[in-house]
Design a protein around this motif. Structure first.
Motif, PDB file in Angstrom:
ATOM      1  N   LYS A 213     -37.960  -5.967 -12.364  1.00  0.00           N
ATOM      2  CA  LYS A 213     -39.213  -5.436 -11.963  1.00  0.00           C
ATOM      3  C   LYS A 213     -39.205  -4.034 -12.686  1.00  0.00           C
ATOM      4  O   LYS A 213     -40.435  -3.732 -13.109  1.00  0.00           O
ATOM      5  CB  LYS A 213     -39.161  -5.018 -10.532  1.00  0.00           C
ATOM      6  N   GLU A 214     -38.251  -3.598 -12.855  1.00  0.00           N
ATOM      7  CA  GLU A 214     -38.163  -2.045 -13.778  1.00  0.00           C
ATOM      8  C   GLU A 214     -38.823  -2.415 -14.932  1.00  0.00           C
ATOM      9  O   GLU A 214     -39.511  -1.618 -15.618  1.00  0.00           O
ATOM     10  CB  GLU A 214     -36.802  -1.431 -13.838  1.00  0.00           C
ATOM     11  N   LYS A 215     -38.106  -3.531 -15.780  1.00  0.00           N
ATOM     12  CA  LYS A 215     -38.350  -3.922 -17.093  1.00  0.00           C
ATOM     13  C   LYS A 215     -40.035  -4.227 -17.095  1.00  0.00           C
ATOM     14  O   LYS A 215     -40.514  -3.964 -18.087  1.00  0.00           O
ATOM     15  CB  LYS A 215     -37.723  -4.988 -17.531  1.00  0.00           C
ATOM     16  N   ALA A 216     -40.441  -4.900 -16.157  1.00  0.00           N
ATOM     17  CA  ALA A 216     -41.698  -5.561 -16.121  1.00  0.00           C
ATOM     18  C   ALA A 216     -42.699  -4.364 -16.189  1.00  0.00           C
ATOM     19  O   ALA A 216     -43.623  -4.229 -16.740  1.00  0.00           O
ATOM     20  CB  ALA A 216     -42.091  -6.483 -14.984  1.00  0.00           C
ATOM     21  N   ALA A 217     -42.504  -3.318 -15.189  1.00  0.00           N
ATOM     22  CA  ALA A 217     -43.218  -2.177 -15.219  1.00  0.00           C
ATOM     23  C   ALA A 217     -43.332  -1.551 -16.502  1.00  0.00           C
ATOM     24  O   ALA A 217     -44.349  -0.880 -16.837  1.00  0.00           O
ATOM     25  CB  ALA A 217     -42.801  -1.394 -13.951  1.00  0.00           C
ATOM     26  N   ALA A 218     -42.183  -1.216 -17.005  1.00  0.00           N
ATOM     27  CA  ALA A 218     -42.224  -0.294 -18.269  1.00  0.00           C
ATOM     28  C   ALA A 218     -42.944  -1.178 -19.196  1.00  0.00           C
ATOM     29  O   ALA A 218     -43.503  -0.544 -20.166  1.00  0.00           O
ATOM     30  CB  ALA A 218     -40.482  -0.322 -18.580  1.00  0.00           C
ATOM     31  N   ALA A 219     -42.609  -2.399 -19.323  1.00  0.00           N
ATOM     32  CA  ALA A 219     -43.517  -3.265 -20.240  1.00  0.00           C
ATOM     33  C   ALA A 219     -45.013  -3.131 -20.229  1.00  0.00           C
ATOM     34  O   ALA A 219     -45.695  -3.351 -21.182  1.00  0.00           O
ATOM     35  CB  ALA A 219     -43.071  -4.885 -20.397  1.00  0.00           C
TER      36      ALA A 219
END
Length: 221
Positions: A213-219
């Motif tokens: 979820k962190e990665k998706a938000a950052a992307a």
């Protein structure tokens, strides 16, 4: 020991994480499960921390991206090598043709010199019309020979001008090939490091979902 990187299909080379499933310390009730053997407590399984898992996942992504980049670079190197080999072959053929023309003109020059010596003897004895015809024939041959020599020298200059350019490209290609080999070797070292630090180590699936979820938000930024 040096390793040969035959192919860099990063996704296929990446090891996998060992997921945690149910609680490994859960006990079995002998009565409810009809187990005749006594219940034995298993040692508590140590999971990776979220920070450790995040570091492993980031390294995995970076290794995969690097593997694909190296694969693309290898393809470009292969294409460039094929082009250089063709250019080298063309230059070799051009050089061979110039050598053949030089040999032919040298033979022609020798024949003209011989004819000139013969005319020195025959012209004084020949009639005027015959002597003029023989001299005209010789002059035309000599003039044509000179034109072919000029053309050959011009082509030789063009050939010589091409050689330094090719040599420079070949040297640059060799240097980039060495650099790519070093890059591939470093990539393999990174894979070994990842396997040692991350492969088959258990983790909490909740941590994995949180990191994704962190990665998706950052992307999405």
């Amino acid at each position: 020991m040096k390793r040969i990187l035959v192919s860099l299909l990063a996704a296929a080379l990446m090891p996998v994480f060992a997921q945690s499933t149910a609680n490994p310390n859960a006990k079995v009730d002998p009565k409810n499960n009809k187990v005749s053997k006594p219940v034995v407590d298993k040692p508590k399984q140590k999971l990776m921390t979220r920070d450790e898992l995040r570091s492993c996942m980031n390294a995995n992504d970076a290794n995969r991206a690097e593997g694909e980049a190296i694969k693309a670079a290898q393809a470009a190197q292969t294409k460039e090598r094929a082009e250089l080999l063709k250019e080298k072959d063309d230059l070799t053929k051009m050089g061979d043709a110039l050598t053949a023309r030089t040999t032919e003109l040298l033979a022609e020059r020798a024949a003209l010199l011989k004819l000139n010596e013969e005319l020195k003897v025959s012209l004084p004895k020949a009639k005027k019309e015959e002597a003029e015809a023989l001299k005209k024939d010789y002059d035309e041959k000599a003039e044509a020979h000179g034109v072919r020599i000029d053309a050959l020298n011009k082509d030789k200059m063009s050939y010589k001008a091409l050689s330094p350019g090719f040599d420079a490209k070949a040297e640059a290609h060799n240097q980039s090939t060495k650099a790519l080999e070093a890059r591939a070797e470093a990539y393999l070292d990174k894979l070994d490091e990842w396997k040692a630090e991350c492969s088959n180590k258990p983790y909490d699936e909740a941590d994995e979902l949180a990191i994704k979820k962190e990665k998706a938000a950052a992307a999405g930024k």
